[in-house]
Design a protein around this motif. Structure first.
Motif, PDB file in Angstrom:
ATOM      1  N   HIS A 249     -14.733  36.360 -36.973  1.00 22.42           N
ATOM      2  CA  HIS A 249     -13.399  36.718 -36.494  1.00 22.42           C
ATOM      3  C   HIS A 249     -12.598  35.489 -36.069  1.00 22.42           C
ATOM      4  N   SER A 250     -13.266  34.533 -35.409  1.00 18.03           N
ATOM      5  CA  SER A 250     -12.553  33.326 -34.977  1.00 18.03           C
ATOM      6  C   SER A 250     -12.062  32.503 -36.172  1.00 18.03           C
ATOM      7  N   THR A 251     -12.840  32.491 -37.257  1.00 18.08           N
ATOM      8  CA  THR A 251     -12.404  31.773 -38.463  1.00 18.08           C
ATOM      9  C   THR A 251     -11.184  32.443 -39.073  1.00 18.08           C
ATOM     10  N   VAL A 252     -11.218  33.771 -39.158  1.00 18.87           N
ATOM     11  CA  VAL A 252     -10.066  34.498 -39.707  1.00 18.87           C
ATOM     12  C   VAL A 252      -8.829  34.267 -38.845  1.00 18.87           C
ATOM     13  N   ARG A 253      -9.007  34.278 -37.534  1.00 18.28           N
ATOM     14  CA  ARG A 253      -7.862  34.074 -36.635  1.00 18.28           C
ATOM     15  C   ARG A 253      -7.267  32.676 -36.822  1.00 18.28           C
ATOM     16  N   ARG A 254      -8.150  31.669 -36.986  1.00 19.17           N
ATOM     17  CA  ARG A 254      -7.649  30.305 -37.187  1.00 19.17           C
ATOM     18  C   ARG A 254      -6.869  30.194 -38.480  1.00 19.17           C
ATOM     19  N   PHE A 255      -7.352  30.808 -39.565  1.00 19.18           N
ATOM     20  CA  PHE A 255      -6.631  30.758 -40.840  1.00 19.18           C
ATOM     21  C   PHE A 255      -5.349  31.577 -40.777  1.00 19.18           C
ATOM     22  N   ALA A 256      -5.336  32.633 -39.988  1.00 17.62           N
ATOM     23  CA  ALA A 256      -4.135  33.457 -39.895  1.00 17.62           C
ATOM     24  C   ALA A 256      -3.045  32.780 -39.078  1.00 17.62           C
ATOM     25  N   ARG A 257      -3.439  32.035 -38.038  1.00 19.69           N
ATOM     26  CA  ARG A 257      -2.450  31.404 -37.164  1.00 19.69           C
ATOM     27  C   ARG A 257      -1.934  30.090 -37.713  1.00 19.69           C
ATOM     28  N   ALA A 258      -2.623  29.511 -38.700  1.00 18.24           N
ATOM     29  CA  ALA A 258      -2.192  28.225 -39.251  1.00 18.24           C
ATOM     30  C   ALA A 258      -0.831  28.368 -39.927  1.00 18.24           C
ATOM     31  N   GLY A 259       0.064  27.435 -39.620  1.00 19.02           N
ATOM     32  CA  GLY A 259       1.389  27.488 -40.218  1.00 19.02           C
ATOM     33  C   GLY A 259       1.416  27.054 -41.668  1.00 19.02           C
TER      34      GLY A 259
ATOM     35  N   LYS B 197      -3.220  44.103 -43.470  1.00 23.38           N
ATOM     36  CA  LYS B 197      -4.560  44.341 -42.947  1.00 23.38           C
ATOM     37  C   LYS B 197      -4.754  43.610 -41.625  1.00 23.38           C
ATOM     38  N   SER B 198      -5.617  44.158 -40.792  1.00 21.96           N
ATOM     39  CA  SER B 198      -5.913  43.548 -39.495  1.00 21.96           C
ATOM     40  C   SER B 198      -6.900  42.406 -39.670  1.00 21.96           C
ATOM     41  N   LEU B 199      -7.038  41.595 -38.592  1.00 16.77           N
ATOM     42  CA  LEU B 199      -7.970  40.481 -38.659  1.00 16.77           C
ATOM     43  C   LEU B 199      -9.401  40.961 -38.811  1.00 16.77           C
ATOM     44  N   ALA B 200      -9.743  42.069 -38.142  1.00 18.83           N
ATOM     45  CA  ALA B 200     -11.105  42.590 -38.263  1.00 18.83           C
ATOM     46  C   ALA B 200     -11.389  43.045 -39.695  1.00 18.83           C
ATOM     47  N   ALA B 201     -10.402  43.717 -40.321  1.00 22.09           N
ATOM     48  CA  ALA B 201     -10.600  44.167 -41.702  1.00 22.09           C
ATOM     49  C   ALA B 201     -10.708  42.984 -42.661  1.00 22.09           C
ATOM     50  N   ILE B 202      -9.919  41.927 -42.405  1.00 22.63           N
ATOM     51  CA  ILE B 202     -10.003  40.731 -43.259  1.00 22.63           C
ATOM     52  C   ILE B 202     -11.372  40.083 -43.121  1.00 22.63           C
ATOM     53  N   GLY B 203     -11.892  40.031 -41.887  1.00 18.68           N
ATOM     54  CA  GLY B 203     -13.210  39.444 -41.684  1.00 18.68           C
ATOM     55  C   GLY B 203     -14.301  40.200 -42.418  1.00 18.68           C
ATOM     56  N   ARG B 204     -14.206  41.542 -42.407  1.00 19.46           N
ATOM     57  CA  ARG B 204     -15.203  42.336 -43.142  1.00 19.46           C
ATOM     58  C   ARG B 204     -15.064  42.157 -44.645  1.00 19.46           C
ATOM     59  N   THR B 205     -13.826  42.052 -45.120  1.00 16.37           N
ATOM     60  CA  THR B 205     -13.620  41.911 -46.563  1.00 16.37           C
ATOM     61  C   THR B 205     -14.105  40.556 -47.066  1.00 16.37           C
ATOM     62  N   LEU B 206     -13.776  39.496 -46.352  1.00 18.62           N
ATOM     63  CA  LEU B 206     -14.128  38.147 -46.798  1.00 18.62           C
ATOM     64  C   LEU B 206     -15.460  37.671 -46.233  1.00 18.62           C
ATOM     65  N   ARG B 207     -16.089  38.486 -45.359  1.00 15.55           N
ATOM     66  CA  ARG B 207     -17.375  38.129 -44.749  1.00 15.55           C
ATOM     67  C   ARG B 207     -17.244  36.821 -43.952  1.00 15.55           C
ATOM     68  N   LEU B 208     -16.211  36.779 -43.111  1.00 18.20           N
ATOM     69  CA  LEU B 208     -15.945  35.619 -42.276  1.00 18.20           C
ATOM     70  C   LEU B 208     -15.979  36.028 -40.810  1.00 18.20           C
TER      71      LEU B 208
END
Length: 476
Positions: free
Chosen positions: A255-265, A242-253
């Motif tokens: 976009h910057s929060t989703v990107r930070r959680f996605a980029r974290a190692g 799923k894309s970051l935008a779709a994750i944000g809509r699903t989790l109600r977060l």
């Protein structure tokens, strides 16, 4: 500048469409342009004009200021470019500074490539363009002034290195916590007395100071639990494609929060930011541990001593902190002797970043000793500190020719955050090399940006870009 006086008996007449002659108009504009606080609404300028016997409305004064001719730009050979916020997170503008004359020469709307490129086309004499790492400015400079040398600002380069170091420490902070918790229990007593009796059960385990992930009752903090839950959910949805935008809509977060959680190692990298907040007790913890080890377990007494040392917290802050020092009380048994805290407090991640980014000659002896111990227990952080030292030498001695070799040495180590930094440097290699090889920087541009922000705040809601531009270019 006011006009020359007319010969005796001559009176200058106003234009038939003008409200006043040229001489009062020039005086009014000079009053408003050179007044320290002409805004909001031109009221201070109108009051000063009234003190000179000149009657004029505040809005008319601002209109006159807008109509004042701007000073000529002249020849600009060395240009500094930076952005500032008109409304933070919404709208921005760009200030251009002549680095030789040390004055702003223009203010452009937005922070996009095209306005900068159009301005540079009108000034083909520009030889050097000093900027930050923004891609839009790099593109605008490339299109509008292909003959100019682009210079990446040294401060922004050093900041990029610091951000990569902070991510690296976040990924390896677990091994730092483990190293600081591995203090042998009663090691001194065993060394002095090989046949020392076995201590009670309550003191068989070393005390580990709270690392910020648990509350005073030993339960996971809500912020830590929420961070772990969100990290797992984001990573699971990423694995599904799923894309970051779709994750944000699903989790109600956001976009910057989703990107930070996605980029974290790793989760540890996120928990460092969640648990790395400082408290008023942090600077006093070494003294508290020393007094506790000496046998002073009287919380009111410790609180009085800290108050004499400048501590401003309440006694409940100490009670909550020392609650973890005491073993749980078992039913039917008397409380066992209190164990002494054997482990030192773990340094905060940002403090470690500061130690690594500071010149070793300027580090305090205690900080240098702790940094040496951290580098000894974690090879990754040892390599990180070594690469930072090499980059600092390049920056200090203007040896940009060493940058390719430095990037190759970084890629030879298992340091993902620094690898990402190297990838960004390679995309802007020529400007970065020039930033490490020439003395030009955006230091004075940042000073003008600070001044522009002051003028903007003085205007409150009345300083639109046209009026703000006049104030920036006309004010002395």
């Amino acid at each position: 500048m006011l006009e020359q006086p007319l010969p005796c008996g001559h009176v200058r007449r106003a234009d038939r469409r003008a409200d006043q002659t040229a001489r009062p108009a020039d005086a009014h504009a000079a009053v408003d342009a050179h007044l320290d606080r002409p805004l909001p609404g031109g009221r201070p300028g109108a009051r000063l004009a009234a003190a000179f016997g000149i009657r004029i409305a505040k809005d008319a004064l601002l209109d006159l200021l807008r109509s004042v001719p701007q000073p000529p730009v002249g020849t600009v050979r060395f240009l500094g470019v930076d952005d500032f916020a008109l409304r933070k997170g919404d709208s921005y503008a760009t200030v251009l500074v002549d680095l030789e004359a040390r004055r702003p020469v223009d203010v452009l709307p937005g922070r996009d490539a095209e306005p900068l490129a159009a301005w540079l086309r009108r000034h083909p004499e520009v030889e050097v363009i000093c900027r930050d790492r923004a891609g839009a400015y790099a593109e605008g400079a490339r299109i509008g002034a292909p003959q100019a040398i682009q210079v990446a600002d040294a401060w922004h380069l050093w900041r990029n290195v610091a951000e990569a170091v902070e991510r690296t420490i976040g990924s390896h902070h677990g091994c730092i916590r483990a190293a600081f918790a591995e203090t042998p229990v009663l090691a001194e007593a065993t060394a002095k007395d090989p046949v020392a009796p076995k201590p009670p059960e309550a003191v068989t385990a070393p005390f580990v100071p709270p690392d910020g992930t648990l509350d005073v009752m030993g339960r996971p903090r809500r912020l830590v639990a929420r961070t772990a839950e969100r990290f797992a959910a984001v990573q699971a949805l990423l694995a599904e494609g799923k894309s970051l935008a779709a994750i944000g809509r699903t989790l109600r977060l956001d976009h910057s929060t989703v990107r930070r959680f996605a980029r974290a190692g790793s989760l540890d990298e996120l928990l460092v930011k969640a648990t790395g907040r400082l408290s008023v007790l942090d600077e006093h913890k070494p003294y508290l541990h020393t007094r506790w080890a000496e046998g002073c377990h009287d919380i009111p007494q410790l609180h009085r001593e800290l108050r004499e040392r400048g501590f401003t917290g309440s006694i409940q802050c100490l009670r909550r902190y020392f609650r973890a020092f005491r073993p749980p009380r078992q039913p039917g048994r008397k409380r066992q002797p209190v164990s002494q805290p054997q482990s030192r407090p773990v340094p905060r991640p940002r403090r470690i970043v500061r130690w690594i980014m500071t010149n070793p000659a300027h580090l305090a002896a205690a900080d240098a000793a702790e940094l040496k111990e951290i580098r000894a227990v974690c090879p990754h952080l040892d390599a990180t500190a070594r690469h930072v030292r090499d980059f600092a030498e390049m920056l200090r001695n203007l040896r940009g020719d060493q940058l390719p070799d430095w990037m190759n040495r970084v890629l030879d180590d298992d340091l993902p955050a620094l690898h990402s930094l190297v990838s960004g440097l390679r995309r802007d290699l020529e400007a970065v090399t020039a930033g490490l090889s020439t003395p030009w920087s955006s230091g004075q541009v940042e000073g003008h940006v600070t001044r522009v922000k002051l003028l903007k705040r003085m205007g409150y809601g009345r300083a639109n870009l046209d009026l703000l531009r006049q104030r920036v270019l006309l004010a002395p």
